[in-house]
Design a protein around this motif. Structure first.
Motif, PDB file in Angstrom:
ATOM      1  N   LEU A 335       0.824  -1.213   0.000  1.00  0.00           N
ATOM      2  CA  LEU A 335       0.000   0.000   0.000  1.00  0.00           C
ATOM      3  C   LEU A 335       0.858   1.264   0.000  1.00  0.00           C
ATOM      4  O   LEU A 335       0.547   2.235  -0.699  1.00  0.00           O
ATOM      5  CB  LEU A 335      -0.922  -0.011   1.231  1.00  0.00           C
ATOM      6  N   GLN A 336       1.937   1.258   0.780  1.00  0.00           N
ATOM      7  CA  GLN A 336       2.813   2.422   0.829  1.00  0.00           C
ATOM      8  C   GLN A 336       3.504   2.634  -0.517  1.00  0.00           C
ATOM      9  O   GLN A 336       3.652   3.778  -0.982  1.00  0.00           O
ATOM     10  CB  GLN A 336       3.858   2.253   1.934  1.00  0.00           C
ATOM     11  N   MET A 337       3.914   1.546  -1.168  1.00  0.00           N
ATOM     12  CA  MET A 337       4.574   1.658  -2.467  1.00  0.00           C
ATOM     13  C   MET A 337       3.601   2.154  -3.532  1.00  0.00           C
ATOM     14  O   MET A 337       3.983   2.916  -4.432  1.00  0.00           O
ATOM     15  CB  MET A 337       5.170   0.307  -2.872  1.00  0.00           C
ATOM     16  N   ILE A 343       5.075   1.330  -7.378  1.00  0.00           N
ATOM     17  CA  ILE A 343       4.498   0.229  -8.145  1.00  0.00           C
ATOM     18  C   ILE A 343       3.044   0.589  -8.459  1.00  0.00           C
ATOM     19  O   ILE A 343       2.466   1.493  -7.845  1.00  0.00           O
ATOM     20  CB  ILE A 343       4.542  -1.130  -7.397  1.00  0.00           C
ATOM     21  N   TYR A 344       2.478  -0.127  -9.406  1.00  0.00           N
ATOM     22  CA  TYR A 344       1.066   0.049  -9.749  1.00  0.00           C
ATOM     23  C   TYR A 344       0.385  -1.295  -9.532  1.00  0.00           C
ATOM     24  O   TYR A 344       0.737  -2.295 -10.160  1.00  0.00           O
ATOM     25  CB  TYR A 344       0.924   0.524 -11.195  1.00  0.00           C
ATOM     26  N   ALA A 345      -0.569  -1.328  -8.601  1.00  0.00           N
ATOM     27  CA  ALA A 345      -1.190  -2.597  -8.221  1.00  0.00           C
ATOM     28  C   ALA A 345      -2.527  -2.338  -7.544  1.00  0.00           C
ATOM     29  O   ALA A 345      -2.820  -1.218  -7.108  1.00  0.00           O
ATOM     30  CB  ALA A 345      -0.263  -3.379  -7.284  1.00  0.00           C
ATOM     31  N   MET A 353      -5.398 -11.188  -2.702  1.00  0.00           N
ATOM     32  CA  MET A 353      -4.571 -11.278  -3.908  1.00  0.00           C
ATOM     33  C   MET A 353      -4.165  -9.878  -4.372  1.00  0.00           C
ATOM     34  O   MET A 353      -4.959  -8.936  -4.330  1.00  0.00           O
ATOM     35  CB  MET A 353      -5.335 -11.982  -5.024  1.00  0.00           C
ATOM     36  N   VAL A 354      -2.930  -9.782  -4.830  1.00  0.00           N
ATOM     37  CA  VAL A 354      -2.397  -8.526  -5.354  1.00  0.00           C
ATOM     38  C   VAL A 354      -2.229  -8.668  -6.859  1.00  0.00           C
ATOM     39  O   VAL A 354      -1.608  -9.620  -7.337  1.00  0.00           O
ATOM     40  CB  VAL A 354      -1.034  -8.177  -4.712  1.00  0.00           C
TER      41      VAL A 354
END
Length: 424
Positions: A335-337, A343-345, A353-354
């Protein structure tokens, strides 16, 4: 020399026109030694001078008054007096005695530190810089002092105001070293790691004939910030770095080089073991906090590597592969990234699941076009400035003399034609 009273009268009478001020400058230079000899009785005479009218004379008296040792009680009154002078003085007059003005401002910095109130010095020191500068491209001896006050008072935002300015004029090399070093530390404090790298890089690659402590400390932080921002440390300094730096910096920063080598292995346990074994060294360098950030960034790097291999992963799988303690901890990192744009996720809260996504930026929004255009304009301005500096250097007699001496070692075709007006 006339009496101090007579000098005060001359200051009051010769502070109106530019020609009078130049005459006053000569008188003050002649009276400088006498003023220092009378320094203990000068303070009452400052009340007879108006810093907004008699700036040059006030400066000479103020510099002489503050030349001796200062107690903590005296520092309180001197800080108020110097701050008032800095705020109200006439820039054109104090520029006639820049060394005096710099000396007074540095004493002002020492006094606010003696009072343990660095924040009191931030605004006056910035004003002093603006009055001393010939242009925004001029790096003065007060720039490092201002950034130091910003660091000690944790007033990082104020420091960023001068870090964003391009510098082309430097009075002393030491000023540039300290400016970039303190600026790098402020950028680290704001977590502007890209700007920090730029400034620290300037320190370690600046010309130097002998190694200096500032460059050594900057290189230690440069390694750590490189690990945090890029996930790797540069193996070698660029070719334009001085030979002194290339020979000595790595040897003087060996624990940090070994930390970077351990980091490149990607094993959290190994780097944590190394940090614990060298904790005292990092702590004595005041870099332990930055080291811990570098260790923490390894989790991010390992997660970023997963995005290059997988389209979807469970939080449990991410925790296992990145060596985190739990899926919850993995979720917090992801979440922080995402928030930081690293990142995009998306995370499906139902099944944990991510899903990793591509960069959505298409580089065609109005904001992006404006950003690209402003970058191009800035580069064009920089290019013109560098061309102008190159032309000035190519006509500099000292440079041409040096080039002429070197000609016998090279082919004449390696050099441009020398302007005829210079005889070398």
């Amino acid at each position: 020399m006339n009496s101090v009273e007579g000098l005060v009268n001359q200051i009051q009478g010769l502070s109106t026109t530019a020609s009078d001020v130049l005459s006053l400058q000569n008188l003050l230079k002649q009276a400088d030694d006498s003023l220092h000899a009378e320094s203990t009785r000068l303070l009452p005479f400052l009340d007879q001078l108006d810093p907004s009218k008699h700036s040059l004379g006030y400066l000479y008296f103020l510099e002489a008054c503050t030349a001796g040792p200062v107690t903590k009680e005296q520092a309180g009154s001197y800080v108020l007096m110097i701050a008032r002078f800095i705020t109200s003085c006439i820039a054109e007059q104090i520029r006639l005695a820049p060394d005096k003005f710099i000396t007074v401002c540095k004493r002002f910095k020492d006094q606010v530190l003696l009072l343990e109130e660095p924040l009191r010095g931030v605004a006056p020191m910035l004003t002093a810089i603006r009055k001393l500068q010939s242009s925004s491209e001029h790096l003065t001896a007060l720039h490092p002092e201002f950034l130091l006050l910003c660091l000690l008072s944790r007033c990082y935002k104020a420091g960023l105001s001068i870090l964003e300015e391009d510098v082309f004029e430097v009075d002393q090399p030491r000023d540039l070293f300290l400016f970039c070093y303190y600026g790098g530390m402020i950028s680290i404090g704001k977590k502007w790691f890209r700007k920090a790298l730029e400034l620290l890089h300037n320190v370690v690659t600046a010309p130097m004939s002998t190694i200096n402590a500032i460059a050594v400390e900057a290189f230690k932080k440069y390694i750590l910030v490189s690990l945090i921002h890029h996930g790797q440390s540069p193996t070698n300094l660029p070719k334009y770095a001085s030979s002194v730096a290339q020979r000595n910096l790595k040897n003087l920063c060996q624990p940090y080089i070994e930390l970077a080598n351990s980091y490149s292995n990607g094993k959290i346990a190994d780097i944590e073991t190394y940090v614990e074994a060298n904790k005292d060294k990092f702590e004595s360098d005041n870099n332990l906090g930055l080291v811990k950030q570098a260790v923490s960034s390894m989790y991010k790097r390992n997660i970023q590597r997963l995005t290059q291999t997988y389209l979807t992963l469970s939080l449990q799988d991410i925790a296992n592969r990145v060596q985190l303690n739990s899926p919850k901890e993995a979720e917090m990192h992801v979440l922080q990234m995402i928030k930081d744009g690293e990142i995009y996720a998306t995370i499906n809260q139902k099944d944990g699941m991510v899903r990793f996504l591509e960069d959505p930026e298409q580089y065609k929004t109005c904001e992006m076009i404006e950003h690209i255009d402003s970058s191009i304009q800035r580069l064009m301005t920089l290019s013109k400035k560098l061309n102008g500096l190159d032309e000035l250097m190519s006509c500099d007699p000292l440079y041409l003399l040096k080039a002429g001496r070197e000609r016998q070692r090279f082919d004449f075709d390696d050099f441009d034609n020398v302007p005829q007006r210079f005889n070398i």
